[in-house]
Design an enzyme around this catalytic site. Structure first.
Site, PDB file in Angstrom:
ATOM      1  CG  HIS A 120      -1.574   1.283   1.541  1.00  0.00           C
ATOM      2  ND1 HIS A 120      -1.236   2.085   2.611  1.00  0.00           N
ATOM      3  CD2 HIS A 120      -2.573   1.927   0.884  1.00  0.00           C
ATOM      4  CE1 HIS A 120      -2.005   3.168   2.604  1.00  0.00           C
ATOM      5  NE2 HIS A 120      -2.827   3.096   1.569  1.00  0.00           N
ATOM      6  CB  SER A 121       1.070   4.163   0.632  1.00  0.00           C
ATOM      7  OG  SER A 121       1.447   5.513   0.607  1.00  0.00           O
ATOM      8  CG  LEU A 122       7.393   3.951   0.320  1.00  0.00           C
ATOM      9  CD1 LEU A 122       7.997   4.517  -0.954  1.00  0.00           C
ATOM     10  CD2 LEU A 122       8.099   4.531   1.536  1.00  0.00           C
ATOM     11  CE1 TYR A 139      -6.017  -3.524  -3.103  1.00  0.00           C
ATOM     12  CE2 TYR A 139      -3.879  -4.500  -2.596  1.00  0.00           C
ATOM     13  CZ  TYR A 139      -5.212  -4.636  -2.955  1.00  0.00           C
ATOM     14  OH  TYR A 139      -5.728  -5.887  -3.169  1.00  0.00           O
ATOM     15  CG  HIS A 185      -3.106   7.587   0.994  1.00  0.00           C
ATOM     16  ND1 HIS A 185      -2.820   7.147  -0.274  1.00  0.00           N
ATOM     17  CD2 HIS A 185      -2.014   7.283   1.744  1.00  0.00           C
ATOM     18  CE1 HIS A 185      -1.600   6.624  -0.294  1.00  0.00           C
ATOM     19  NE2 HIS A 185      -1.092   6.673   0.910  1.00  0.00           N
TER      20      HIS A 185
END
Ligand SMILES: *[C@@H]1O[C@H](CO)[C@@H](O)[C@H](O)[C@H]1NC(C)=O
Ligand SMILES: *[C@@H]1O[C@H](CO)[C@@H](O)[C@H](O)[C@H]1NC(C)=O
Ligand SMILES: *[C@@H]1O[C@H](CO)[C@@H](O)[C@H](O)[C@H]1NC(C)=O
Length: 431
Positions: A283-285, A304, A387
């Site tokens: 997820h994210s980074l 994601y 987010h």
């Protein structure tokens, strides 16, 4: 255009363009929809958390650590957290590619770094066991894999990975760094590695420094030199919207940075399980890292809410179309339209990213992206709070199937309209 430009200046023009883009964020994309043709077949696979790898960064940048989870430990963790550590996923015998030569990607990177544009990446279609992206339970469970931080650092069973990594007793847990959670099926045939780049913390405590540094190196136009109030994270800024390209390419490929760390972690896992099918997720980074590593090792990846990773992928000289067709890369990005990180609009002086010191300036993704239109369908406003993966699971993934069609998928890869850092000029040939 020239007169217009001289009358109003580039800044005003880009501001107007920005406003236009805000009002029609994906109008440009309507034409090139990608229809996913995967069909459900066969039995689901059940994976359980088996190992966790951790690579520190601030205090002991070279150290690697791991924990292996016995069944007893897994049960204890499940009891303590109230969360299951066993997940069911649906995979399909799909199509992927295989590079004809060993070390093809490394060669490709080296050659394209040296600007020998003739670098050819020979590949062929092969059957590949890949995640069934259109299967809701699989999407939800992969997302769940990315967010639970199960294993506590105090656990005495963490052990060092040996001399190779220069480990010694003084190695302590750090909250930053990279963790890889390895979920395996009972027969070890299928492995899912969830990459966790710790925080992307907006107000998430003191441990976000290293993450922010990495984010700013990976996703900013030029070393996060956004304006005079920012200090640059690499020395590549030249002057007025000009940036040293060679310098940038080196700046994302350094040993202590998360990309390289994640690469060596996944490499370790691949060596240990040479006969397993490995998927990566995050997820994210962690999502961006999973797709960059997926590209490098040619592993299916499901990311994601990742920030735009095409920019770092190009800077790292990873294979991209036309060398490899986007849809055969088996890299999927899932995100929703109210998430400013995924949409690449978390920038500009009023954004939470700017305020938090994150220069998230990229927006285009590698592989195939599928965007849940939370703005249109759920009436959400663009907001950094959406987010979070928990929000995405609870308020989007869990409800979407019963209300709406599968989201629209597309590829930014060859899309001329998707441009990162259009205002910048990248100067080649400087040291
Ligand atoms: C997928 O491929 C594997 C290995 O070739 C095979 O054993 C399995 O039966 C196939 N599954 C389906 C559903 O076709
Ligand atoms: C352990 O490694 C750290 C970091 O490399 C170093 O600072 C420390 O002196 C080492 N300790 C021992 C006992 O070797
Ligand atoms: C799966 O891998 C683990 C760790 O390497 C090993 O302990 C276990 O015996 C393997 N299980 C099977 C069924 O091969």
């Amino acid at each position: 255009m020239k007169t217009f430009k001289s009358l109003f200046g580039t800044e005003l023009i880009s501001f107007i363009l920005f406003l236009l883009l805000l009002s029609f964020p994906y109008a440009l994309k309507a034409a090139d929809q990608i229809i996913l043709t995967q069909v459900e077949s066969g039995e689901p696979t059940t994976v359980t958390l088996k190992h966790v790898f951790h690579h520190g960064s601030t205090k002991y940048p070279k150290l690697f650590r791991r924990i292996d989870l016995t069944e007893t430990k897994v049960r204890a963790q499940e009891l303590a957290s109230g969360e299951s550590l066993t997940y069911t996923l649906m995979g399909v015998n799909g199509t992927g590619i295989e590079y004809v030569k060993e070390n093809a990607v490394k060669e490709f990177r080296d050659m394209s770094k040296n600007k020998l544009k003739s670098a050819i990446l020979d590949w062929r279609d092969i059957p590949k066991y890949i995640p069934l992206i259109t299967h809701w339970k699989t999407l939800i469970n992969l997302a769940k894999l990315t967010y639970n931080a199960y294993v506590k650092p105090e656990d005495p069973d963490w052990y060092d990975l040996g001399d190779k990594y220069g480990l010694n007793d003084t190695f302590g847990w750090e909250d930053d760094g990279i963790r890889g959670y390895v979920f395996a099926s009972g027969d070890n045939k299928t492995l899912v590695v969830s990459i966790k780049g710790t925080s992307m913390g907006f107000g998430a405590g003191p441990t976000v420094r290293k993450d922010k540094y990495n984010d700013n190196r990976l996703f900013s136009c030029c070393c996060a030199y956004v304006d005079r109030t920012w200090s640059a994270v690499c020395p590549c800024y030249l002057d007025e919207y000009r940036c040293n390209q060679n310098c940038l390419e080196k700046s994302v490929d350094e040993d202590e940075l998360y990309y390289v760390i994640t690469l060596s972690m996944v490499d370790q896992i691949m060596k240990e399980f040479p006969n397993s099918v490995i998927w990566v997720t995050g997820h994210s980074l962690g999502g961006a890292l999973s797709s960059l590593v997926g590209l490098t090792f040619n592993l299916p990846a499901v990311a994601y809410e990742s920030p735009g990773d095409r920019l770092p992928a190009r800077r790292l000289h990873l294979p991209h179309p036309p060398a490899v067709p986007a849809e055969k890369m088996n890299i999927w990005h899932l995100g929703h339209t109210a998430d400013p990180i995924f949409m690449g609009v978390c920038n500009g002086i009023r954004s939470s990213c700017y305020l938090g010191g994150y220069a998230m300036e990229s927006k285009c993704h590698v592989g195939v992206s599928c965007a849940f239109d939370s703005v249109e369908k759920l009436g959400w406003r663009v907001d950094i709070r959406s987010h979070r993966i928990q929000e995405v699971i609870d308020k989007i993934l869990n409800i979407w199937e019963s209300l709406f069609d599968f989201p629209r998928c597309y590829s930014d890869e060859g899309d001329e309209d998707c441009e990162d850092c259009g205002l910048w000029e990248y100067v080649e040939g400087l040291e």
